[in-house]
Design a protein around this motif. Structure first.
Motif, mmCIF file in Angstrom:
data_model
loop_
_atom_site.group_PDB
_atom_site.id
_atom_site.type_symbol
_atom_site.label_atom_id
_atom_site.label_comp_id
_atom_site.label_asym_id
_atom_site.label_seq_id
_atom_site.Cartn_x
_atom_site.Cartn_y
_atom_site.Cartn_z
ATOM 1 N N ILE A 1 -1.367 -5.160 0.903
ATOM 2 C CA ILE A 1 -0.843 -5.125 2.270
ATOM 3 C C ILE A 1 -0.851 -3.689 2.793
ATOM 4 O O ILE A 1 -0.259 -2.799 2.172
ATOM 5 C CB ILE A 1 0.582 -5.722 2.302
ATOM 6 C CG1 ILE A 1 0.546 -7.188 1.862
ATOM 7 C CG2 ILE A 1 1.192 -5.580 3.701
ATOM 8 C CD1 ILE A 1 1.918 -7.836 1.727
ATOM 9 N N HIS A 2 -1.522 -3.487 3.921
ATOM 10 C CA HIS A 2 -1.648 -2.155 4.527
ATOM 11 C C HIS A 2 -1.415 -2.216 6.026
ATOM 12 O O HIS A 2 -1.402 -3.292 6.619
ATOM 13 C CB HIS A 2 -3.045 -1.577 4.263
ATOM 14 C CG HIS A 2 -3.237 -1.133 2.835
ATOM 15 N ND1 HIS A 2 -3.281 0.191 2.467
ATOM 16 C CD2 HIS A 2 -3.377 -1.846 1.692
ATOM 17 C CE1 HIS A 2 -3.435 0.281 1.154
ATOM 18 N NE2 HIS A 2 -3.500 -0.949 0.661
ATOM 19 N N ILE A 3 -1.251 -1.020 6.614
ATOM 20 C CA ILE A 3 -1.190 -0.859 8.065
ATOM 21 C C ILE A 3 -2.363 0.029 8.457
ATOM 22 O O ILE A 3 -2.639 1.037 7.802
ATOM 23 C CB ILE A 3 0.133 -0.200 8.511
ATOM 24 C CG1 ILE A 3 1.351 -0.884 7.864
ATOM 25 C CG2 ILE A 3 0.231 -0.194 10.043
ATOM 26 C CD1 ILE A 3 1.577 -2.310 8.242
ATOM 27 N N ASN A 4 -3.033 -0.334 9.536
ATOM 28 C CA ASN A 4 -4.229 0.372 9.971
ATOM 29 C C ASN A 4 -3.891 1.652 10.747
ATOM 30 O O ASN A 4 -2.747 1.829 11.181
ATOM 31 C CB ASN A 4 -5.060 -0.552 10.870
ATOM 32 C CG ASN A 4 -6.529 -0.556 10.482
ATOM 33 O OD1 ASN A 4 -7.032 0.436 9.985
ATOM 34 N ND2 ASN A 4 -7.192 -1.667 10.732
ATOM 35 N N GLY B 1 0.803 -1.211 0.000
ATOM 36 C CA GLY B 1 0.000 0.000 0.000
ATOM 37 C C GLY B 1 0.843 1.272 0.000
ATOM 38 O O GLY B 1 1.924 1.327 0.569
ATOM 39 N N HIS B 2 0.285 2.293 -0.706
ATOM 40 C CA HIS B 2 0.873 3.645 -0.690
ATOM 41 C C HIS B 2 2.247 3.670 -1.364
ATOM 42 O O HIS B 2 2.553 2.823 -2.171
ATOM 43 C CB HIS B 2 0.869 4.197 0.740
ATOM 44 C CG HIS B 2 -0.469 4.017 1.403
ATOM 45 N ND1 HIS B 2 -1.523 4.854 1.189
ATOM 46 C CD2 HIS B 2 -0.938 3.012 2.217
ATOM 47 C CE1 HIS B 2 -2.582 4.415 1.861
ATOM 48 N NE2 HIS B 2 -2.255 3.301 2.484
ATOM 49 N N GLY B 3 3.098 4.674 -1.027
ATOM 50 C CA GLY B 3 4.413 4.801 -1.655
ATOM 51 C C GLY B 3 4.621 6.159 -2.289
ATOM 52 O O GLY B 3 3.663 6.857 -2.649
ATOM 53 N N GLN C 1 6.233 5.026 9.010
ATOM 54 C CA GLN C 1 5.428 5.366 7.835
ATOM 55 C C GLN C 1 4.831 4.079 7.265
ATOM 56 O O GLN C 1 5.539 3.093 7.057
ATOM 57 C CB GLN C 1 6.292 6.032 6.765
ATOM 58 C CG GLN C 1 6.753 7.437 7.136
ATOM 59 C CD GLN C 1 7.390 8.146 5.964
ATOM 60 O OE1 GLN C 1 8.247 7.591 5.296
ATOM 61 N NE2 GLN C 1 6.948 9.371 5.695
ATOM 62 N N GLU C 2 3.534 4.128 6.968
ATOM 63 C CA GLU C 2 2.868 2.936 6.433
ATOM 64 C C GLU C 2 3.540 2.431 5.159
ATOM 65 O O GLU C 2 3.740 1.235 4.976
ATOM 66 C CB GLU C 2 1.388 3.247 6.161
ATOM 67 C CG GLU C 2 0.630 2.039 5.593
ATOM 68 C CD GLU C 2 -0.842 2.320 5.347
ATOM 69 O OE1 GLU C 2 -1.283 3.464 5.585
ATOM 70 O OE2 GLU C 2 -1.535 1.394 4.903
ATOM 71 N N LYS C 3 3.925 3.360 4.253
ATOM 72 C CA LYS C 3 4.466 2.947 2.953
ATOM 73 C C LYS C 3 5.739 2.127 3.090
ATOM 74 O O LYS C 3 6.014 1.258 2.267
ATOM 75 C CB LYS C 3 4.722 4.166 2.068
ATOM 76 C CG LYS C 3 5.843 5.091 2.559
ATOM 77 C CD LYS C 3 6.112 6.206 1.555
ATOM 78 C CE LYS C 3 7.260 7.110 1.992
ATOM 79 N NZ LYS C 3 7.555 8.159 0.998
HETATM 80 ZN ZN LIG Z 1 -3.157 1.909 3.734
#
Ligand SMILES: [Zn+2]
Length: 212
Positions: A109-112, A41-43, A55-57
């Motif tokens: 794939i992500h982080i909440n 996810g993200h980036g 950072q989630e990314k």
């Molecule tokens: Zn996310």
């Protein structure tokens, strides 16, 4: 994003491709080498959620790269990622890329964030038993991987109208791997052994679904 148009498009595509009776059930392996699409996810310009020095990314990329490496080291499987570095990818790019590649499955794939605790996963609402089975196997394997390191709350197997789940033309699941803005969760996300255990859980769930 409007769910109806996406769902209609998905149905039409499935019908056109004769996928209504696609042989995804358990049993003999897929005819060709399975093609696993991993979507960190993200980036790039979109860091995702940011808290507690994380950072989630960055976390999602680490998890996806390790999931790829474990899969390729252990099974005969093709793996493609929506990104392998810190670059910006639109949501449309991710699903267009997976669809053009002809992925067998799609795993995002992500982080909440938002002040909870634990692990949860998502499928598109109203999908068939094949996607439910993918979600169940990824969910249970990720959770057991995490729990090899620490106690983790099971927030459940959920459904939501998310772009990557709606516009992907193959069974798709999205994981939310703990809460970046909850200190106890963030402390786990800072541990290399926890990231590796989470990646191993993704790989094992994917392999179990594919029957490889
Ligand atoms: Zn996310």
């Amino acid at each position: 994003m409007i769910g109806n148009s996406g769902a209609r498009r998905r149905t039409l595509l499935a019908a056109a491709a004769g996928l209504a009776v696609a042989p995804f059930a358990a049993g003999p392996a897929f005819a060709a080498v399975p093609k696993v699409y991993l979507d960190p996810g993200h980036g790039g310009t979109d860091p995702g959620a940011v808290a507690n020095g994380l950072q989630e990314k960055t976390l999602t990329l680490n998890m996806a790269l390790q999931t790829r490496d474990i899969l390729k080291a252990s099974w005969n499987v093709d793996v493609r990622l929506s990104r392998t570095t810190d670059v910006t990818r639109s949501l449309a790019y991710r699903t267009d890329d997976a669809n053009a590649w002809g992925a067998t499955i799609f795993v995002s794939i992500h982080i909440n964030a938002g002040g909870g605790s634990g692990f949860e996963s998502y499928r598109y609402p109203g999908v068939g038993s094949t996607t439910v089975r993918l979600q169940n196997l990824v969910h249970t394997n990720v959770l057991s991987g995490m729990r090899s390191i620490a106690s983790v709350t099971d927030r459940g197997q959920k459904s939501a109208d998310l772009h990557v789940l709606r516009e992907s033309n193959m069974p798709a699941v999205l994981t939310e791997n703990l809460f970046i803005d909850t200190v106890a969760n963030a402390n786990l996300l800072k541990r290399a052994d926890f990231i590796t255990a989470t990646a191993r859980g993704h790989a094992r769930g994917i392999a179990a679904f594919l029957g490889i």
